[in-house]
Design an enzyme around this catalytic site. Structure first.
Site, PDB file in Angstrom:
ATOM      1  N   SER A 561       0.849  -1.196   0.000  1.00 15.65           N
ATOM      2  CA  SER A 561       0.000   0.000   0.000  1.00 15.65           C
ATOM      3  C   SER A 561       0.876   1.235   0.000  1.00 15.65           C
ATOM      4  O   SER A 561       2.017   1.211   0.478  1.00 15.65           O
ATOM      5  CB  SER A 561      -0.901   0.003   1.239  1.00 15.65           C
ATOM      6  OG  SER A 561      -1.558   1.233   1.390  1.00 15.65           O
ATOM      7  N   TYR A 574      -2.753  -0.630  10.553  1.00 21.61           N
ATOM      8  CA  TYR A 574      -2.738  -0.969   9.129  1.00 21.61           C
ATOM      9  C   TYR A 574      -1.441  -0.509   8.466  1.00 21.61           C
ATOM     10  O   TYR A 574      -0.776  -1.282   7.754  1.00 21.61           O
ATOM     11  CB  TYR A 574      -3.946  -0.321   8.444  1.00 21.61           C
ATOM     12  CG  TYR A 574      -4.059  -0.598   6.955  1.00 21.61           C
ATOM     13  CD1 TYR A 574      -4.598  -1.792   6.497  1.00 21.61           C
ATOM     14  CD2 TYR A 574      -3.625   0.346   6.024  1.00 21.61           C
ATOM     15  CE1 TYR A 574      -4.711  -2.047   5.135  1.00 21.61           C
ATOM     16  CE2 TYR A 574      -3.729   0.095   4.659  1.00 21.61           C
ATOM     17  CZ  TYR A 574      -4.270  -1.106   4.225  1.00 21.61           C
ATOM     18  OH  TYR A 574      -4.374  -1.351   2.880  1.00 21.61           O
TER      19      TYR A 574
END
Length: 684
Positions: A561, A574
């Protein structure tokens, strides 16, 4: 004048229906094996005059699924006139090209080598089939005597002759000389039957097949393959599959030494019983006989000669020795039989590997070919059982096998095959693949030729996604909790049993909880790290073991990501897990390079469309953080990028494909941003 160009004729429709019925039952013929024909009269749309035509299954088709497009249509007068220009056996291959000058209209499919058999035999309908029972008689040492004993004068023995124009002439002459006959047994090959109506022809074919079956059942020895041997008895089902999964990557590497192959495994009872018998080494060494069989299976299999429960490393070492011996033996077969003008040797690796107590591994350029090769070897086992039960199995000799395997016509057929897709022969395993990025990636890899394993926490959703991609020859769905090491190993085991091995792994499974530092619980932290950081590690570890055993290199791609680089609010668990994934890419690239395994990553921006993460609450939370409506989150993400474009699942899938393609064969340790340009996430 208006041309009278007709729609599919009743003759052709009747032929297709008969072919489909015969081809639907594997007792009658193997997949893509045999051919059928019908003769009839139609009106020539040019002259308006009657013209006799031959409809015959074309080259490469399958009787069970035959359609009108799979028929070759020839003018019978022109086809039979070829007898007058036939140059003899030494030049009979030239006659195949001559069939093109006999085609009617657009002609349909390309005429096969067996066209002469159908056109020259004086019967309105002809079936040429490869039933196990018929080939058993055809390969028995006393097949000619058995033919008379079983069928009387209704069926005539034809000595082995390679398929072609001369065989067509031979069968036509036999029919003329034996008006009472309904068909013939082709030595070493199969059966041919005929009739004046389609119904009668089909009835005659089935009578020959069923009569042979009944005779074999009634007269066969009790143990056609000899007594069972204790050390070769099958392992329990669970132990068989476990050992098969352990061996599959090594065996696929063996089968892929010359060119990559996809694999198929079966522990069918027919295979296990054959391998438990005393005589299986002798029979396996004799090889298959029917041309359709050995063109798919090679002339003989490789047989592992250790007990199934022998220590794994000992078995692997023995496999390496057997592979070296098999290649030397095959090279000797080629050298003994090659002649001037023979095509180059296509590869010396086995296509069938037999492991007593475990089962059979078969290989091909794609899953369907690998599966069918295994089915053909089961046919061959049935043939050997029938022949040994009545007599002695005596296949055609190796010189004749070579003439067909390295036939110029067979080589030409191979050259006509379409160019393989970029990922052909590669097996891809994608986690979190039932939706979003994972699903788009699986669809892209399958579209580019890969076999795909769809892994997801939900088995139902994984199987549904796989079914939408294609048959089980293309995609299968499996269940996995990537945070569970045993579940991950079971997933890899299912992949290697489904397709032979694994070449391309996409670590995509993930979830997210959008919470601030003070709101993030220890459980939140553990959950996200277990799925993404630990899960990616476990998947990469289990897949790497299989890739190393294969010795074929491979690709591991992490869907990381932009958050592995970009620091945003309410994202500590996250973002930290994604940073862990990002560094795994670098660490594994450095470690696995010596095995030819590339490890790369893709860094997306928020992918809203189709995302399981965003639809499960993450989207609402991120929208709240940024002060926008959830339905506008994708547009918001787009507007903050340099290119002002929303990132979609297919954009990520395209990046994965490029990383695994030949064009980036020298790239490892790379992260590709797919975020439409987020300056704060630029790599540096």
């Amino acid at each position: 004048m208006e041309l009278n160009v007709s729609t599919p004729t009743s003759t052709a429709a009747e032929l297709i229906a008969r072919s489909n019925r015969l081809g639907a039952d594997p007792k009658n013929t193997n997949y893509a094996g045999g051919n059928t024909s019908a003769k009839g009269t139609e009106t020539d749309p040019v002259t308006g005059e009657p013209v006799e035509l031959l409809w015959v299954k074309g080259s490469g088709g399958d009787l069970g699924t035959l359609q009108e497009s799979g028929l070759a249509v020839l003018r019978l007068d022109r086809m039979r006139a070829l007898v007058d220009v036939y140059p003899g056996v030494a030049r009979e291959d030239e006659m195949v090209a001559a069939f093109d000058y006999c085609l009617h209209g657009k002609g349909g499919a390309a005429p096969s080598i067996d066209t002469a058999m159908h056109g020259l035999v004086d019967a309105a309908h002809v079936d040429h089939l490869h039933p196990d029972s018929g080939i058993a008689i055809a390969t028995a040492a006393d097949g000619e005597e058995l033919t008379t004993k079983i069928f009387g004068d209704k069926v005539v023995w034809v000595p082995w002759r390679r398929p072609g124009f001369q065989l067509g002439l031979d069968i036509a002459a036999i029919k003329e000389q034996n008006p009472q006959a309904i068909g013939c047994i082709l030595g070493g090959h199969g059966i041919t039957a005929w009739g004046e109506t389609s119904e009668k022809c089909e009835k005659n074919s089935l009578w020959m097949i069923r009569t042979a079956e009944k005779y074999i059942r009634a007269n066969s020895k009790k143990l056609p393959f000899g007594a069972r041997v204790k050390k070769w008895e099958p392992l329990s089902p669970a132990k068989r599959r476990a050992r098969a999964a352990e061996l599959a990557p090594t065996l696929r590497g063996v089968a892929s030494a010359d060119r990559p192959m996809v694999g198929h495994f079966t522990d069918d009872r027919i295979v296990l019983d054959f391998l438990a018998s005393r005589n299986h080494p002798r029979l396996a060494e004799l090889g298959t006989s029917c041309p359709d069989h050995f063109l798919r299976t090679k002339v003989k299999p490789m047989v592992v000669d250790l007990p199934a429960d022998a220590p794994l490393e000992k078995v692997k070492a023995r496999v390496a020795e057997l592979h070296e011996a098999y290649r030397a033996d095959y090279a000797g077969y080629y050298d003994r039989n090659k002649v001037k003008g023979s095509p180059a040797m296509r590869g010396a690796d086995p296509l069938i590997i037999l492991v007593p107590g475990v089962g059979m591994f078969s290989y091909g350029a794609n899953k369907q070919t690998a599966r069918v090769a295994g089915e053909f070897y089961i046919n061959a086992i049935n043939v050997m059982r029938g022949a040994e039960g009545l007599s002695t199995y005596a296949p055609i000799d190796e010189a004749e096998k070579f003439r067909i395997e390295y036939w110029a016509l067979e080589e030409a057929k191979l050259q006509r095959m379409p160019k393989p897709k970029p990922l052909a022969t590669r097996v891809a395993l994608v986690t979190g693949a039932a939706s979003g990025i994972g699903r788009a990636t699986a669809e892209k890899l399958a579209a580019e030729g890969a076999c795909v394993v769809i892994a997801d926490l939900s088995l139902e959703r994984a199987q549904a996604a796989a079914a939408e991609i294609g048959s089980t020859d293309v995609a299968v769905g499996v269940q996995v909790d990537v945070s569970d090491a045993a579940a991950v190993q079971a997933m890899v085991d299912e992949a290697v049993l489904a397709f032979g091995g694994v070449d391309l792994v996409v670590n995509n499974a993930g979830l997210s909880l959008s919470r601030s530092l003070l709101e993030t619980t220890e459980r939140d932290w553990d959950l996200q790290h277990d799925v993404m950081a630990k899960g990616s590690f476990l998947v990469a570890q289990a897949a790497a073991r299989a890739m190393i055993d294969q010795g074929l290199g491979g690709d591991i791609v992490y869907i990381s990501s932009k958050n592995s680089i970009f620091a945003g609010p309410n994202n500590v668990a996250y973002g930290a897990a994604k940073a862990d994934q990002a560094h795994q890419v670098r660490l594994l690239a450095a470690e696995l390079g010596e095995h030819g395994i590339k490890v790369n990553g893709v860094n997306p921006d928020g992918v809203v469309q189709g995302s399981g993460i965003f639809s499960s609450g993450w989207g609402a939370n991120r929208a709240a953080v940024y002060g926008v409506k959830e339905k506008d989150l994708g547009k918001f993400y787009a507007q903050r990028t340099i290119l002002k474009r929303e990132v979609l699942p297919e954009n990520i899938a395209n990046a994965v494909f490029v990383l695994c393609s030949a064009e980036l064969s020298h790239t490892t340790g790379l992260h590709i941003p797919v975020d439409a340009g987020v300056a704060a996430a630029f790599l540096r």
